[in-house]
Design a protein around this motif. Structure first.
Motif, PDB file in Angstrom:
ATOM      1  N   SER A 153       0.845  -1.193   0.000  1.00 48.44           N
ATOM      2  CA  SER A 153       0.000   0.000   0.000  1.00 48.44           C
ATOM      3  C   SER A 153       0.883   1.247   0.000  1.00 48.44           C
ATOM      4  O   SER A 153       2.072   1.182   0.328  1.00 48.44           O
ATOM      5  CB  SER A 153      -0.906   0.015   1.233  1.00 48.44           C
ATOM      6  OG  SER A 153      -0.120   0.221   2.399  1.00 48.44           O
ATOM      7  N   ILE A 154       0.308   2.357  -0.348  1.00 46.15           N
ATOM      8  CA  ILE A 154       1.067   3.615  -0.403  1.00 46.15           C
ATOM      9  C   ILE A 154       1.732   3.921   0.935  1.00 46.15           C
ATOM     10  O   ILE A 154       2.898   4.320   0.990  1.00 46.15           O
ATOM     11  CB  ILE A 154       0.155   4.770  -0.866  1.00 46.15           C
ATOM     12  CG1 ILE A 154      -0.078   4.666  -2.370  1.00 46.15           C
ATOM     13  CG2 ILE A 154       0.752   6.130  -0.519  1.00 46.15           C
ATOM     14  CD1 ILE A 154      -1.009   5.680  -2.954  1.00 46.15           C
ATOM     15  N   LYS A 155       1.010   3.690   2.027  1.00 46.57           N
ATOM     16  CA  LYS A 155       1.587   4.037   3.343  1.00 46.57           C
ATOM     17  C   LYS A 155       2.714   3.087   3.764  1.00 46.57           C
ATOM     18  O   LYS A 155       3.518   3.416   4.640  1.00 46.57           O
ATOM     19  CB  LYS A 155       0.493   4.096   4.412  1.00 46.57           C
ATOM     20  CG  LYS A 155      -0.162   2.785   4.720  1.00 46.57           C
ATOM     21  CD  LYS A 155      -1.261   2.964   5.759  1.00 46.57           C
ATOM     22  CE  LYS A 155      -1.925   1.634   6.068  1.00 46.57           C
ATOM     23  NZ  LYS A 155      -3.083   1.796   6.947  1.00 46.57           N
ATOM     24  N   GLU A 156       2.776   1.911   3.137  1.00 43.47           N
ATOM     25  CA  GLU A 156       3.838   0.946   3.475  1.00 43.47           C
ATOM     26  C   GLU A 156       5.131   1.167   2.687  1.00 43.47           C
ATOM     27  O   GLU A 156       6.157   0.592   3.017  1.00 43.47           O
ATOM     28  CB  GLU A 156       3.355  -0.481   3.196  1.00 43.47           C
ATOM     29  CG  GLU A 156       2.222  -0.945   4.093  1.00 43.47           C
ATOM     30  CD  GLU A 156       1.630  -2.268   3.631  1.00 43.47           C
ATOM     31  OE1 GLU A 156       1.430  -3.145   4.493  1.00 43.47           O
ATOM     32  OE2 GLU A 156       1.377  -2.434   2.425  1.00 43.47           O
ATOM     33  N   VAL A 157       5.062   1.991   1.646  1.00 42.01           N
ATOM     34  CA  VAL A 157       6.197   2.099   0.719  1.00 42.01           C
ATOM     35  C   VAL A 157       7.440   2.662   1.392  1.00 42.01           C
ATOM     36  O   VAL A 157       8.525   2.077   1.305  1.00 42.01           O
ATOM     37  CB  VAL A 157       5.827   2.953  -0.518  1.00 42.01           C
ATOM     38  CG1 VAL A 157       7.059   3.157  -1.399  1.00 42.01           C
ATOM     39  CG2 VAL A 157       4.724   2.282  -1.317  1.00 42.01           C
ATOM     40  N   LEU A 158       7.318   3.808   2.049  1.00 38.79           N
ATOM     41  CA  LEU A 158       8.504   4.452   2.632  1.00 38.79           C
ATOM     42  C   LEU A 158       9.171   3.576   3.696  1.00 38.79           C
ATOM     43  O   LEU A 158      10.395   3.389   3.650  1.00 38.79           O
ATOM     44  CB  LEU A 158       8.153   5.836   3.182  1.00 38.79           C
ATOM     45  CG  LEU A 158       9.341   6.641   3.717  1.00 38.79           C
ATOM     46  CD1 LEU A 158      10.426   6.840   2.650  1.00 38.79           C
ATOM     47  CD2 LEU A 158       8.866   7.994   4.257  1.00 38.79           C
TER      48      LEU A 158
END
Length: 231
Positions: free
Chosen positions: A135-140
């Motif tokens: 998910s987008i929030k897991e990327v960083l």
């Protein structure tokens, strides 16, 4: 047929670049050759394309053995950890890294073979249950961990957008991935650059280019609809 298809795809890429105020050389066309026979790949190769995308490890390794070494093979399908060893020194870029455990497996095999693996983090922007990717929030957080691993280079992000009849419907997804890559770039994380944005396929690559894609993955648009067995 293939040369005509390639000419049409090329024209569409050029027009999309014009609309976006981009140079044509900012966009790499990857011919998605999964299930396609050697003869068809050779036709595309003879037309000047050297970037090819495969979904399956076994198919990539088989074609890599048969076809000229100048080809850049992109693994764009899901990669299982136990198959990393077969492609670690054959894949030019692995587009589908979606977990720390997979990245660790790639790093370990790259160290063994004394190569540096070029990888992209796969992001499931649309949060489709049938698709892989974080998910987008897991990327960083994932990138921060993966960046510490030896013999790996994170070169950007990849997404597989939903299949749509009208590519315009995926514009927001491509915008989201571009924004994410810009945000990550500002973090200046060691061993990470955001030079590659792999997004857009036959149905929506023009929209993807308008929104910043650097690599588009086109199969049907080049090879046609039918599936073929490998020669």
């Amino acid at each position: 047929m293939i040369r005509e298809n390639l000419a049409e795809v090329e024209e569409k890429i050029c027009k999309a670049c014009e609309r976006a105020g981009r140079d044509r050389d900012e966009v790499t066309l990857i011919a998605v050759s999964k299930t396609k026979p050697i003869s068809m790949i050779e036709e595309v190769l003879n037309a000047g394309i050297i970037e090819f995308g495969e979904n399956k490890v076994q198919e990539l390794t088989l074609k890599c053995e048969i076809l000229p070494k100048k080809i850049h093979w992109h693994l764009i399908g899901h990669l299982q950890r136990n198959k990393v060893k077969y492609i670690i020194d054959q894949a030019y870029m692995i587009h589908s890294v979606d977990s720390l455990r997979l990245a660790q497996a790639i790093s370990q095999e790259a160290v063994k073979k004394n190569v540096t693996a070029s990888i992209l983090i796969e992001v499931n922007v649309a949060m489709e249950e049938s698709k892989y990717g974080v998910s987008i929030k897991e990327v960083l957080p994932l990138i921060e961990e993966v960046s510490k691993l030896p013999n790996l280079k994170i070169n950007g992000l990849m997404t597989i957008a939903p299949f749509v009849e009208n590519g315009e419907k995926n514009r927001e997804i491509f915008k989201e991935l571009k924004k994410l890559s810009v945000d990550i770039k500002t973090k200046n994380i060691d061993n990470v650059n955001m030079n590659v944005l792999s997004m857009g396929m036959t149905g929506d690559y023009e929209v993807a280019i308008e929104e910043g894609a650097t690599h588009v993955r086109v199969g049907t648009g080049i090879f046609g609809e039918r599936n073929y067995n490998i020669d």
